[in-house]
Design a protein around this motif. Structure first.
Motif, PDB file in Angstrom:
ATOM      1  N   LEU A 235       0.731  -1.106   0.162  1.00  0.00           N
ATOM      2  CA  LEU A 235       0.001  -0.059  -0.045  1.00  0.00           C
ATOM      3  C   LEU A 235       0.914   1.232   0.019  1.00  0.00           C
ATOM      4  O   LEU A 235       1.997   0.984   0.350  1.00  0.00           O
ATOM      5  N   PRO A 236       0.167   2.550  -0.414  1.00  0.00           N
ATOM      6  CA  PRO A 236       0.981   3.484   0.085  1.00  0.00           C
ATOM      7  C   PRO A 236       1.216   3.731   1.652  1.00  0.00           C
ATOM      8  O   PRO A 236       0.374   2.858   2.155  1.00  0.00           O
ATOM      9  N   ARG A 237       1.964   4.652   2.000  1.00  0.00           N
ATOM     10  CA  ARG A 237       2.008   4.685   3.183  1.00  0.00           C
ATOM     11  C   ARG A 237       1.035   5.392   4.086  1.00  0.00           C
ATOM     12  O   ARG A 237       0.625   6.432   4.438  1.00  0.00           O
ATOM     13  N   VAL A 238       0.058   4.187   4.334  1.00  0.00           N
ATOM     14  CA  VAL A 238      -1.243   4.742   5.442  1.00  0.00           C
ATOM     15  C   VAL A 238      -0.965   4.787   6.641  1.00  0.00           C
ATOM     16  O   VAL A 238      -1.722   5.557   7.315  1.00  0.00           O
ATOM     17  N   VAL A 239      -0.004   4.135   7.118  1.00  0.00           N
ATOM     18  CA  VAL A 239       0.227   4.238   8.577  1.00  0.00           C
ATOM     19  C   VAL A 239       1.636   4.657   8.592  1.00  0.00           C
ATOM     20  O   VAL A 239       2.396   4.144   8.198  1.00  0.00           O
ATOM     21  N   ARG A 240       1.633   5.714   9.455  1.00  0.00           N
ATOM     22  CA  ARG A 240       3.240   6.470   9.625  1.00  0.00           C
ATOM     23  C   ARG A 240       4.073   5.787  10.480  1.00  0.00           C
ATOM     24  O   ARG A 240       5.249   5.717  10.578  1.00  0.00           O
ATOM     25  N   HIS A 241       3.533   5.659  11.792  1.00  0.00           N
ATOM     26  CA  HIS A 241       4.160   5.053  13.185  1.00  0.00           C
ATOM     27  C   HIS A 241       3.757   3.864  13.287  1.00  0.00           C
ATOM     28  O   HIS A 241       3.133   3.401  12.479  1.00  0.00           O
ATOM     29  N   LYS A 242       4.370   3.353  14.368  1.00  0.00           N
ATOM     30  CA  LYS A 242       4.050   2.243  14.987  1.00  0.00           C
ATOM     31  C   LYS A 242       2.898   2.603  15.906  1.00  0.00           C
ATOM     32  O   LYS A 242       2.903   3.071  16.876  1.00  0.00           O
ATOM     33  N   VAL A 243       1.597   1.964  15.532  1.00  0.00           N
ATOM     34  CA  VAL A 243       0.287   2.478  16.042  1.00  0.00           C
ATOM     35  C   VAL A 243      -0.362   1.255  16.833  1.00  0.00           C
ATOM     36  O   VAL A 243      -0.645   0.342  16.451  1.00  0.00           O
ATOM     37  N   TYR A 244      -0.808   1.485  18.327  1.00  0.00           N
ATOM     38  CA  TYR A 244      -1.370   0.356  18.796  1.00  0.00           C
ATOM     39  C   TYR A 244      -2.303   1.434  20.055  1.00  0.00           C
ATOM     40  O   TYR A 244      -2.033   2.409  20.411  1.00  0.00           O
ATOM     41  N   ALA A 245      -3.451   0.633  20.554  1.00  0.00           N
ATOM     42  CA  ALA A 245      -4.083   1.038  21.347  1.00  0.00           C
ATOM     43  C   ALA A 245      -3.607   0.613  23.046  1.00  0.00           C
ATOM     44  O   ALA A 245      -2.790  -0.311  23.090  1.00  0.00           O
ATOM     45  N   ALA A 246      -3.962   1.268  24.087  1.00  0.00           N
ATOM     46  CA  ALA A 246      -3.350   1.381  25.214  1.00  0.00           C
ATOM     47  C   ALA A 246      -3.834  -0.146  25.897  1.00  0.00           C
ATOM     48  O   ALA A 246      -2.878  -0.521  26.720  1.00  0.00           O
ATOM     49  N   ASP A 247      -4.594  -1.001  25.327  1.00  0.00           N
ATOM     50  CA  ASP A 247      -4.671  -2.299  26.026  1.00  0.00           C
ATOM     51  C   ASP A 247      -3.543  -3.367  25.735  1.00  0.00           C
ATOM     52  O   ASP A 247      -3.444  -4.229  26.487  1.00  0.00           O
ATOM     53  N   TYR A 248      -2.825  -2.900  24.527  1.00  0.00           N
ATOM     54  CA  TYR A 248      -1.710  -3.689  24.326  1.00  0.00           C
ATOM     55  C   TYR A 248      -0.824  -4.002  25.535  1.00  0.00           C
ATOM     56  O   TYR A 248       0.005  -4.892  25.739  1.00  0.00           O
ATOM     57  N   ILE A 249      -0.448  -2.581  25.973  1.00  0.00           N
ATOM     58  CA  ILE A 249       0.725  -2.676  27.189  1.00  0.00           C
ATOM     59  C   ILE A 249       0.063  -3.693  28.219  1.00  0.00           C
ATOM     60  O   ILE A 249       0.985  -4.607  28.934  1.00  0.00           O
ATOM     61  N   ALA A 250      -1.169  -3.747  28.541  1.00  0.00           N
ATOM     62  CA  ALA A 250      -1.613  -4.912  29.565  1.00  0.00           C
ATOM     63  C   ALA A 250      -1.608  -6.153  29.033  1.00  0.00           C
ATOM     64  O   ALA A 250      -0.976  -7.288  29.877  1.00  0.00           O
ATOM     65  N   ASP A 251      -1.758  -6.314  27.820  1.00  0.00           N
ATOM     66  CA  ASP A 251      -1.458  -7.698  27.176  1.00  0.00           C
ATOM     67  C   ASP A 251      -0.119  -8.140  27.429  1.00  0.00           C
ATOM     68  O   ASP A 251       0.109  -9.405  27.760  1.00  0.00           O
ATOM     69  N   VAL A 252       1.049  -7.262  27.042  1.00  0.00           N
ATOM     70  CA  VAL A 252       2.496  -7.543  27.188  1.00  0.00           C
ATOM     71  C   VAL A 252       2.726  -8.036  28.668  1.00  0.00           C
ATOM     72  O   VAL A 252       3.353  -8.922  28.808  1.00  0.00           O
ATOM     73  N   ALA A 253       2.039  -7.214  29.482  1.00  0.00           N
ATOM     74  CA  ALA A 253       2.435  -7.537  31.029  1.00  0.00           C
ATOM     75  C   ALA A 253       1.567  -8.878  31.665  1.00  0.00           C
ATOM     76  O   ALA A 253       2.191  -9.191  32.543  1.00  0.00           O
ATOM     77  N   SER A 254       0.771  -9.344  31.051  1.00  0.00           N
ATOM     78  CA  SER A 254      -0.242 -10.192  31.569  1.00  0.00           C
ATOM     79  C   SER A 254       0.462 -11.795  31.553  1.00  0.00           C
ATOM     80  O   SER A 254       1.188 -12.080  30.561  1.00  0.00           O
ATOM     81  N   GLY A 255       0.309 -12.419  32.460  1.00  0.00           N
ATOM     82  CA  GLY A 255       0.946 -13.785  32.502  1.00  0.00           C
ATOM     83  C   GLY A 255      -0.261 -14.857  32.178  1.00  0.00           C
ATOM     84  O   GLY A 255      -0.057 -16.121  32.183  1.00  0.00           O
ATOM     85  N   SER A 256      -1.263 -14.271  31.460  1.00  0.00           N
ATOM     86  CA  SER A 256      -2.384 -15.362  31.175  1.00  0.00           C
ATOM     87  C   SER A 256      -2.084 -16.332  30.148  1.00  0.00           C
ATOM     88  O   SER A 256      -1.381 -15.827  29.179  1.00  0.00           O
ATOM     89  N   ALA A 257      -2.337 -17.472  30.366  1.00  0.00           N
ATOM     90  CA  ALA A 257      -2.353 -18.359  29.236  1.00  0.00           C
ATOM     91  C   ALA A 257      -3.259 -18.405  27.999  1.00  0.00           C
ATOM     92  O   ALA A 257      -3.027 -18.696  26.899  1.00  0.00           O
ATOM     93  N   ALA A 258      -4.441 -17.516  28.164  1.00  0.00           N
ATOM     94  CA  ALA A 258      -5.582 -17.446  27.353  1.00  0.00           C
ATOM     95  C   ALA A 258      -5.116 -16.640  26.139  1.00  0.00           C
ATOM     96  O   ALA A 258      -3.938 -15.767  26.281  1.00  0.00           O
ATOM     97  N   LEU A 259      -5.796 -16.678  25.034  1.00  0.00           N
ATOM     98  CA  LEU A 259      -5.727 -15.904  23.851  1.00  0.00           C
ATOM     99  C   LEU A 259      -5.813 -14.301  24.249  1.00  0.00           C
ATOM    100  O   LEU A 259      -7.026 -13.906  24.576  1.00  0.00           O
ATOM    101  N   GLN A 260      -5.019 -13.761  24.202  1.00  0.00           N
ATOM    102  CA  GLN A 260      -5.066 -12.022  24.098  1.00  0.00           C
ATOM    103  C   GLN A 260      -4.724 -11.392  22.609  1.00  0.00           C
ATOM    104  O   GLN A 260      -3.749 -11.749  22.025  1.00  0.00           O
ATOM    105  N   SER A 261      -5.246 -10.305  22.452  1.00  0.00           N
ATOM    106  CA  SER A 261      -5.210  -9.775  21.113  1.00  0.00           C
ATOM    107  C   SER A 261      -5.431  -8.216  21.225  1.00  0.00           C
ATOM    108  O   SER A 261      -6.346  -7.956  21.847  1.00  0.00           O
TER     109      SER A 261
END
Length: 388
Positions: A235-261
């Protein structure tokens, strides 16, 4: 008879962490060999997005490691070929509502005290940074230190640079034994084709770091955490930065074995948009999860409605090396003299590789490390698998 060599260290694992260990050790004058049962970047590294993030790390030891690596990646970008695709694009973390925006503000304030650049972006200015973002977001924070590399190429070029400094690289040979002296000290490694004699072994085996620790007669509770990535058509440059929503930070820190996205969306110099990443502990199950892929696609469309009609041309997945306290194991293992660990970085290994390599090189030489290694000590899991 197997061929015998005398080396200062053998580094097991030719992913980006092992490559960085070889790079800094060889540049420090050590005679090292890298050995891997597969190809360079054939494991977790080759299945990564290439994230070099400070934005997702709370103030503490991992953030210190990330800030050191941020500086080192900038230095490496001046010497490695442009094919590594180092891109200091910056990150944008967005909030869907005021509660998330307030939490992001508190998180960023703590990060700033550690040296992170984090700039609040009000809701009316988000589209100045990302014109195609969804409307109605509550605001966000811009992290100019976030960056990107093409991970497999970065690992390959680090290995090439290490070889130019005298390192040996042995691919396609599995380490089947760790050789020790009568007192238990490391004296070498064995493969089906050779013995490599060395007083030091570096465990840079990533997701398989626990297996290698067992082979050496010790324990490191590394577990695989599966993640999927979607790749769109160019695609043309539709996304300029690395973009994510705040809940990604909680997913990274989680120890859950369940699916997180929680979708992380970014453009690439070649055109495709990368959409990652899921997290789940399912062992080494390599089967495709349509649930995970559909979640990623839906979350990406929520952030960037313009992606709704874009074709996804492929999906891939890998296994992050997870440790229970979300910190890697870096440094000497007092339980096995001569054994060093450089693994367990989970999804941050590409970003943290240079700092890890620099710290391992100092440890091999018996020098003062650039950071305090105590938070990363491998023996911290000796009680019931939990960090002490």
């Amino acid at each position: 008879m197997p061929t015998r060599h005398t080396l200062d260290a053998v580094i097991i694992g030719a992913g980006v962490v092992g490559a960085a260990c070889a790079y800094y050790a060889s540049r420090a004058g050590l005679h090292v060999a890298v050995i891997d049962r597969g190809s360079a970047a054939g494991g977790t590294t080759g299945a990564g997005e290439g994230n070099l993030l400070v934005s997702d790390k709370e103030a503490g030891p991992e953030l210190e490691l990330a800030l050191l690596s941020t500086r080192l990646w900038r230095e490496l970008a001046q010497t490695l070929p442009p094919e590594t695709e180092y891109e200091p694009k910056g990150g944008l973390v967005v909030a869907y509502d005021e509660t998330a925006r307030t939490a992001l503000g508190d998180f960023a304030a703590a990060q700033r005290t550690a040296g992170v650049e984090a700039h609040e972006i009000t809701a009316d200015r988000l589209h100045d940074l990302e014109p195609h973002l969804a409307p109605g977001l509550a605001g966000g924070f811009h992290y100019p230190q976030d960056a990107q590399v093409q991970p497999a190429r970065a690992a390959a070029h680090l290995l090439c640079a290490a070889r130019e400094s005298g390192a040996a690289v042995v691919l396609g040979e599995e380490v089947t034994g760790i050789l020790t002296a009568p007192g238990g000290r490391i004296r070498g490694v064995r493969t089906p084709g050779r013995e490599l004699m060395t007083p030091a072994v570096v465990n840079a085996a990533g997701t398989w770091g626990g297996d290698l620790a067992r082979l050496a007669g010790t324990r490191l509770p590394v577990l695989p955490r599966r993640g999927f990535v979607l790749v769109t058509e160019p695609l043309p440059r539709v996304v300029r930065h690395k973009v994510y929503a705040a809940d990604y930070i909680a997913d990274v820190a989680s120890g859950s074995a369940a699916l997180q996205s929680s979708a992380v969306v970014e453009g690439t110099p070649a055109g495709p948009v990368l959409i990652g990443a899921t997290r789940e502990r399912v062992g080494f199950d390599r089967s495709l999860s349509s649930t995970a892929l559909h979640r990623l696609a839906a979350q990406a469309r929520t952030l960037f409605p313009a992606l709704a009609d874009v074709r996804v041309i492929r999906a891939y997945h890998g296994f992050r090396p997870y440790l229970p306290d979300h910190l890697p194991a870096i440094g000497p293992d007092p339980r096995v003299p001569g054994l060093f660990h450089a693994c367990g970085h989970e999804g941050a290994g590409i970003g943290l590789a240079p700092a890890t390599g620099l710290l391992i090189a100092a440890a091999l030489r018996g020098e003062q490390p650039a950071l305090d290694l105590r938070p990363f000590r491998p023996e911290r899991f000796d009680t019931a698998g939990e960090a002490q």
